[in-house]
Design an enzyme around this catalytic site. Structure first.
Site, PDB file in Angstrom:
ATOM      1  N   ASP A 195      19.116 -29.199   2.297  1.00 44.89           N
ATOM      2  CA  ASP A 195      18.329 -28.305   3.135  1.00 44.89           C
ATOM      3  C   ASP A 195      17.163 -27.689   2.368  1.00 44.89           C
ATOM      4  O   ASP A 195      17.052 -27.848   1.154  1.00 44.89           O
ATOM      5  CB  ASP A 195      19.214 -27.199   3.756  1.00 44.89           C
ATOM      6  CG  ASP A 195      20.302 -26.699   2.795  1.00 44.89           C
ATOM      7  OD1 ASP A 195      20.119 -26.798   1.569  1.00 44.89           O
ATOM      8  OD2 ASP A 195      21.340 -26.204   3.276  1.00 44.89           O
ATOM      9  N   ASP A 212      30.454 -17.913   6.623  1.00 49.50           N
ATOM     10  CA  ASP A 212      30.628 -18.123   8.070  1.00 49.50           C
ATOM     11  C   ASP A 212      30.997 -19.568   8.412  1.00 49.50           C
ATOM     12  O   ASP A 212      30.976 -19.959   9.567  1.00 49.50           O
ATOM     13  CB  ASP A 212      29.356 -17.691   8.822  1.00 49.50           C
ATOM     14  CG  ASP A 212      28.126 -18.541   8.469  1.00 49.50           C
ATOM     15  OD1 ASP A 212      28.254 -19.479   7.638  1.00 49.50           O
ATOM     16  OD2 ASP A 212      27.049 -18.275   9.028  1.00 49.50           O
ATOM     17  N   HIS A 251      29.360 -22.293   7.420  1.00 46.80           N
ATOM     18  CA  HIS A 251      28.284 -23.297   7.483  1.00 46.80           C
ATOM     19  C   HIS A 251      28.388 -24.290   6.330  1.00 46.80           C
ATOM     20  O   HIS A 251      28.848 -23.958   5.243  1.00 46.80           O
ATOM     21  CB  HIS A 251      26.893 -22.647   7.553  1.00 46.80           C
ATOM     22  CG  HIS A 251      26.420 -21.961   6.307  1.00 46.80           C
ATOM     23  ND1 HIS A 251      25.844 -20.711   6.328  1.00 46.80           N
ATOM     24  CD2 HIS A 251      26.403 -22.345   5.003  1.00 46.80           C
ATOM     25  CE1 HIS A 251      25.495 -20.379   5.098  1.00 46.80           C
ATOM     26  NE2 HIS A 251      25.839 -21.338   4.274  1.00 46.80           N
ATOM     27  N   GLU A 272      24.797 -23.515  11.053  1.00 45.75           N
ATOM     28  CA  GLU A 272      25.473 -22.261  11.350  1.00 45.75           C
ATOM     29  C   GLU A 272      26.455 -22.471  12.505  1.00 45.75           C
ATOM     30  O   GLU A 272      26.399 -23.490  13.196  1.00 45.75           O
ATOM     31  CB  GLU A 272      24.430 -21.190  11.709  1.00 45.75           C
ATOM     32  CG  GLU A 272      23.422 -20.899  10.590  1.00 45.75           C
ATOM     33  CD  GLU A 272      24.012 -20.085   9.428  1.00 45.75           C
ATOM     34  OE1 GLU A 272      25.243 -20.117   9.214  1.00 45.75           O
ATOM     35  OE2 GLU A 272      23.224 -19.403   8.733  1.00 45.75           O
TER      36      GLU A 272
HETATM   37  C1  F6R Z   1      23.049 -25.043   0.041  1.00 47.38           C
HETATM   38  C2  F6R Z   1      23.723 -25.019   1.341  1.00 47.38           C
HETATM   39  C3  F6R Z   1      24.673 -23.945   1.723  1.00 47.38           C
HETATM   40  C4  F6R Z   1      25.484 -23.375   0.576  1.00 47.38           C
HETATM   41  C5  F6R Z   1      26.345 -22.222   1.055  1.00 47.38           C
HETATM   42  C6  F6R Z   1      27.150 -21.585  -0.063  1.00 47.38           C
HETATM   43  O1  F6R Z   1      22.244 -26.195  -0.069  1.00 47.38           O
HETATM   44  O2  F6R Z   1      23.477 -25.894   2.105  1.00 47.38           O
HETATM   45  O3  F6R Z   1      25.564 -24.458   2.692  1.00 47.38           O
HETATM   46  O4  F6R Z   1      26.261 -24.380   0.019  1.00 47.38           O
HETATM   47  O5  F6R Z   1      25.521 -21.255   1.638  1.00 47.38           O
HETATM   48  O6  F6R Z   1      26.273 -20.976  -0.955  1.00 47.38           O
HETATM   49  P1  F6R Z   1      26.776 -20.511  -2.406  1.00 47.38           P
HETATM   50  O7  F6R Z   1      27.162 -21.763  -3.112  1.00 47.38           O
HETATM   51  O8  F6R Z   1      25.563 -19.898  -3.047  1.00 47.38           O
HETATM   52  O9  F6R Z   1      27.896 -19.598  -2.182  1.00 47.38           O
END
Ligand code: F6R
Length: 261
Positions: free
Chosen positions: A68, A137, A139, A144
């Site tokens: 992303d 959440d 995702h 989301e």
């Molecule tokens: C990052 C992504 C997100 C993260 C998620 C967890 O490319 O797509 O899904 O993997 O927000 O973030 P962290 O690892 O910072 O807790």
């Protein structure tokens, strides 16, 4: 099947996943990696850099697709996922930057960024192994709650919770972009292999829902239950709300030697 592996530390998780990726590159030197950003995959990238330094492998043909990108951050902004992928992955591993793609987060062309990215993934022959973190959440990527299980790369609006979770990387919470371009759940499900990592108590509820809860768009990570080759690598805290933990440990302790991660 979702394989659940509980390890003692983030470093151990990083080492396990890094070794699996290196075995893949050994078999397929132009392997296509799906790259996550955020804090979670960092131990994997660190372990990979360490293993490559100790035992050089030709990674010059390795290809990669980030999961992303934020919409509206200039690529050179240090918080853009393009910058982060360059800093945390491409440079330390010595990958060829021309072979590593990140969705185009430019505001003016965001409407078409998804189709363009999907075409590039298809042209590369698909993603061999997709690394994933998980949001509090549920995702994965920035899909989301409510995201379609068939969705492909497109613009999404971040939830308030995600923007709060990610505010730690920005000067102020208001600086966290509202939109992103993210691989869809359909894109992620097409990857030949999924490796989802999660660390810490804060992820425990989302992880339990993803692995043992109903398959529901309300917990997008539950899409991994539909994938034939998904593994979840957790520390004790992130695993703490799983009901069948004893069984997962038993499976891992009795893993046939031919069945490596
Ligand atoms: C990052 C992504 C997100 C993260 C998620 C967890 O490319 O797509 O899904 O993997 O927000 O973030 P962290 O690892 O910072 O807790």
């Amino acid at each position: 099947v979702t394989e659940v592996i509980v390890v003692g530390s983030q470093a151990e998780a990083g080492e396990l996943v890094a070794r699996s990726i290196l075995r893949l590159i050994g078999k397929k030197p132009d392997a296509v990696l799906g790259l996550a950003t955020g804090s979670t995959p960092l131990p994997v990238y660190h372990a990979l850099a360490g293993l490559l330094a100790a035992n050089p492998v030709d990674v010059s043909r390795v290809r990669g697709f980030a999961l992303d990108e934020y919409v509206g951050l200039a690529p050179e902004n240090p918080q853009s996922y393009r910058s982060i992928i360059t800093r945390e992955v491409v440079e330390p591993l010595g990958l060829n930057p021309a072979l590593i793609q990140v969705p185009n987060g430019a505001e003016a062309t965001a409407e078409h960024a998804g189709e363009e990215y999907e075409r590039a993934i298809v042209a590369a022959g698909g993603i061999d192994v997709q690394l994933l973190g998980i949001g509090t959440d549920g995702h994965i990527g920035f899909n989301e709650p409510g995201s379609s299980f068939e969705s492909l790369t497109r613009v999404k609006t971040l939830t308030r919770q995600t923007r709060e979770d990610n505010a730690r990387f920005f000067p102020s919470p208001a600086d966290v972009p509202v939109h992103c371009v993210t691989q869809g759940l359909g894109t992620i499900r097409r990857a030949r292999r999924l490796l989802l990592l999660a660390f810490g108590e804060g992820k425990a509820r989302a992880v339990a829902g993803a692995v043992e809860g109903p398959v529901t768009a309300s917990n997008p990570a539950s899409a991994i239950q539909l994938h034939p080759k998904a593994a979840v690598i957790l520390d004790e805290a992130a695993a703490s709300q799983l009901a069948n933990l004893d069984y997962y440990r038993f499976v891992w302790d009795n893993k046939p030697p031919w069945q490596q991660l």
